[in-house]
Every structure is written in structure tokens, then in C-alpha cells.
Design an enzyme around this catalytic site. Structure first.
Site, PDB file in Angstrom:
ATOM      1  CB  CYS A  89      -0.923  -0.012   1.210  1.00  0.00           C
ATOM      2  SG  CYS A  89      -2.303   1.172   1.077  1.00  0.00           S
ATOM      3  CE  LYS A 115      -7.652  -1.256   4.203  1.00  0.00           C
ATOM      4  NZ  LYS A 115      -6.290  -0.847   3.803  1.00  0.00           N
ATOM      5  CE  LYS A 136      -7.224  -3.673   7.730  1.00  0.00           C
ATOM      6  NZ  LYS A 136      -6.001  -3.033   7.221  1.00  0.00           N
ATOM      7  CE1 TYR A 168      -1.282  -5.313  14.553  1.00  0.00           C
ATOM      8  CE2 TYR A 168      -3.670  -5.478  14.668  1.00  0.00           C
ATOM      9  CZ  TYR A 168      -2.547  -4.978  14.063  1.00  0.00           C
ATOM     10  OH  TYR A 168      -2.658  -4.153  12.974  1.00  0.00           O
TER      11      TYR A 168
END
Length: 330
Positions: free
Chosen positions: A120, A199, A252, A317
Site C-alpha cells: 500500500c 476492505k 477486513k 496481533y
């Protein structure tokens, strides 16, 4: 008299039988750990809005890669924060850019750690948008085709540096096809593409933008990210990316879009990924720090929901914690 229908309590009384009969099972190879590498820090810098997550200097990359692999993490997703930003995202495709250097460090230190790179432009643009911006007074628009050219060049630079997979996250039209073409022409026909296919323009990216220093300096990303209310559009976007050559398709964020993940998996029967995004992470962390929830149980339940809905790969994460938590369960 109607027969009495009993739940199979007797089967659930045995922990061994519970494991045998469980329909959805997690394992360490389901998870990918995002990493933020910054040229602007000299030691790991805590991200205040994401407890336990850091911006890492290049000098810490090898040790972090070794730590993660030893913990059982199979893969990482790289995000770079360059020293210099401009309006052409020059650092994104620099052979000596932050991500390119990071790839080489990891592959030298831990060759079997799978390296996926986010493709990106937002971290490299001084304005924080995911593509080239043309402004006219107070109005601006994203130059799609110019942006796609830079994205394809960036993906090739990651492949040259030794990445195992590229993951375009920008949501520009046609970028998967352009990246596939550039990779093939550059001799990387076997390089897989994981597309951020659906997304959404979500309110849950705030902590990530702190970590990646990528918040837009004006406007927002509604013109190129998806409307949260659109499910059929998500299927169309996914189909376009598959037609252009995506090997894995991603949804996402994660939790608010489990229905999209399920539809994508059922409709296309392709390898599917989901991104358990920063806002989802930070909300659970905040509640756990306050003692309102059991973090480990909530996370394991959440990961099970992602896999049950069709995810073959979960970017989270908590990837650094999950292998140990799963071992403790067994």
C-alpha cells in the site's frame, strides 16, 4: 407422547471426546503476526493505543523474528514507516526501503519464517492516502491508474528482496491484475498474492494508523474503501480480484464482517484470510486491563469464530500469544 430429546451431555463430560467431536479446531499455523518497522526509532517504541505492540527499529528485526518463530508463529505481515515521505511514495519501491531491508534481515536470520508484505502507499505518502492524490482547491481525487503503477512496482521490489507473498491492501481498481502481470514479467510467476479483497471503510483502524503513522491528512478513504452496509459489493470485489489472479482473498475487519467472510468462503471456495484489526484488538485489551473480561478466553473464542466462518489464515496481533495458549489447552 412426544419423545424427550436429550442433549449429548454424556459426550461432553469427557475432555477427550470433546476434542474428538469438536468441529472447529485452532492450530498455530492459522495465525500471522503483523509487524511495524520504523526507520525513525532506535529502540522498540510502545504503541500507546495497542498495548504490547511496538514500532521496531531495523536493529531489532532479527531478534524479533527469532523470538516469534521460537514461540511458534509461522508468518509475519510487514508494515514499514520510512524516514522520508513524499507525494510519489518513493520510499515504497526503493530497493533499500524499510520493508525491503526488513525482508532481507528476516530471511537471513530465520529463513523458514513466512514473510508477507503489505503493498500500500499510505505509509509512504506525506498526505496519508493509499494512492496518488490530485487536488483542486479543497477537492481531491485518487488517481487510480497512476497509483496502480506504483503499487505494482512496489510489489516487484518486495519480491526481489525475498518476500514469500505480497498483499495489496489499497483497494485500487485493477491492482491485483497489474501486480500479477508485473510479477510474472519480472520472473516471479510463483509469487502468491493475498488480496485485501473486501476492505471496508471502518472506524476500527484508528490504533493501526497510530502504529503505521498513516492517518490521512485530509478527507477520508470512503471513495476507495467499501461501504460497511454493502455485502453484494464485497462479493463482486472479491470475484474481480480472483479473476485478476488473487491466490488468497481477505476480508477486513474481522468481527463485524463474519457474514461477509462466510459468504466469500461459501461462494468462491478459495483460500480466505481475515484481519482481526487494531480496533478489535485494542477494545479487548482495554477491557482485559480493566478486569472486565478474561482476555485469553475471549481471544480463543474470537479466533474460533473466524475459523468457523471460513478463515484459512487469521492476521492478528495475538499471533505471538496464541501458540502458547493453544499448548496450554491441550
Amino acid at each position: 407422547m412426544l419423545p424427550i430429546l436429550h442433549r449429548p451431555r454424556r459426550l461432553r463430560e469427557s475432555s477427550v471426546l470433546r476434542e474428538i467431536l469438536r468441529e472447529t479446531t485452532l492450530n498455530a499455523y492459522d495465525f500471522v503476526q503483523p509487524l511495524f518497522i520504523s526507520e525513525n526509532v532506535s529502540q522498540p517504541k510502545p504503541i500507546a493505543s495497542m498495548p504490547g505492540i511496538f514500532q521496531l527499529p531495523l536493529s531489532s528485526v532479527a531478534a524479533e523474528a527469532e523470538r516469534l518463530r521460537k514461540a511458534g508463529v509461522p508468518a509475519v505481515l510487514l508494515f514499514g514507516i520510512p524516514k522520508e515521505k513524499d507525494t510519489a511514495a518513493s520510499s515504497a519501491f526503493d530497493p533499500d526501503g524499510v520493508v525491503q531491508k526488513t525482508i532481507r534481515i528476516i530471511k537471513d536470520a530465520v529463513p523458514d519464517l513466512l514473510v508477507i508484505t503489505d503493498v500500500c502507499l499510505c505509509e509512504y505518502m506525506e498526505h496519508g492516502h493509499c494512492g496518488v492524490v490530485h487536488k483542486d482547491g479543497n477537492h481531491f481525487h485518487i488517481a487510480n491508474d497512476e497509483s496502480v503503477e506504483i503499487l505494482a512496482r512496489t510489489a516487484v521490489s518486495h519480491a526481489v528482496a525475498g518476500a514469500d507473498m505480497v498483499a495489496p491492501s489499497d483497494m485500487m481498481d485493477g491492482r491485483v491484475g497489474a501486480i500479477r502481470e508485473e510479477l510474472d514479467e519480472s520472473g516471479f510467476e510463483r509469487m502468491p498474492i493475498m488480496s485485501y479483497a473486501a476492505k471496508f471503510c471502518s472506524a476500527m483502524y484508528g490504533p493501526f494508523r497510530d502504529a503505521a503513522e498513516s492517518a490521512p491528512q485530509f478527507g477520508d478513504r470512503r471513495s476507495y474503501q467499501m461501504d460497511p452496509g454493502n455485502a453484494l459489493e464485497a462479493l463482486r470485489e472479491t470475484e474481480l480480484d480472483i479473476d485478476e489472479g488473487a491466490d488468497i482473498v481477505m476480508v477486513k475487519p474481522g468481527l463485524p464482517y463474519l457474514d461477509i467472510l462466510w459468504r466469500v468462503k461459501e461462494r468462491f471456495q478459495k483460500p480466505a484470510a481475515v484481519y482481526n484489526v487494531s480496533g478489535e484488538f485494542s477494545m479487548v485489551k482495554a477491557a482485559a486491563i480493566n478486569g472486565w473480561i478474561d482476555e485469553k478466553r475471549v481471544v480463543l473464542e474470537t479466533m474460533t469464530a473466524f475459523k468457523r466462518a471460513g478463515a484459512d489464515m487469521i492476521i492478528t496481533y495475538w499471533a505471538q500469544d496464541l501458540p502458547q495458549w493453544l499448548r496450554e489447552q491441550s
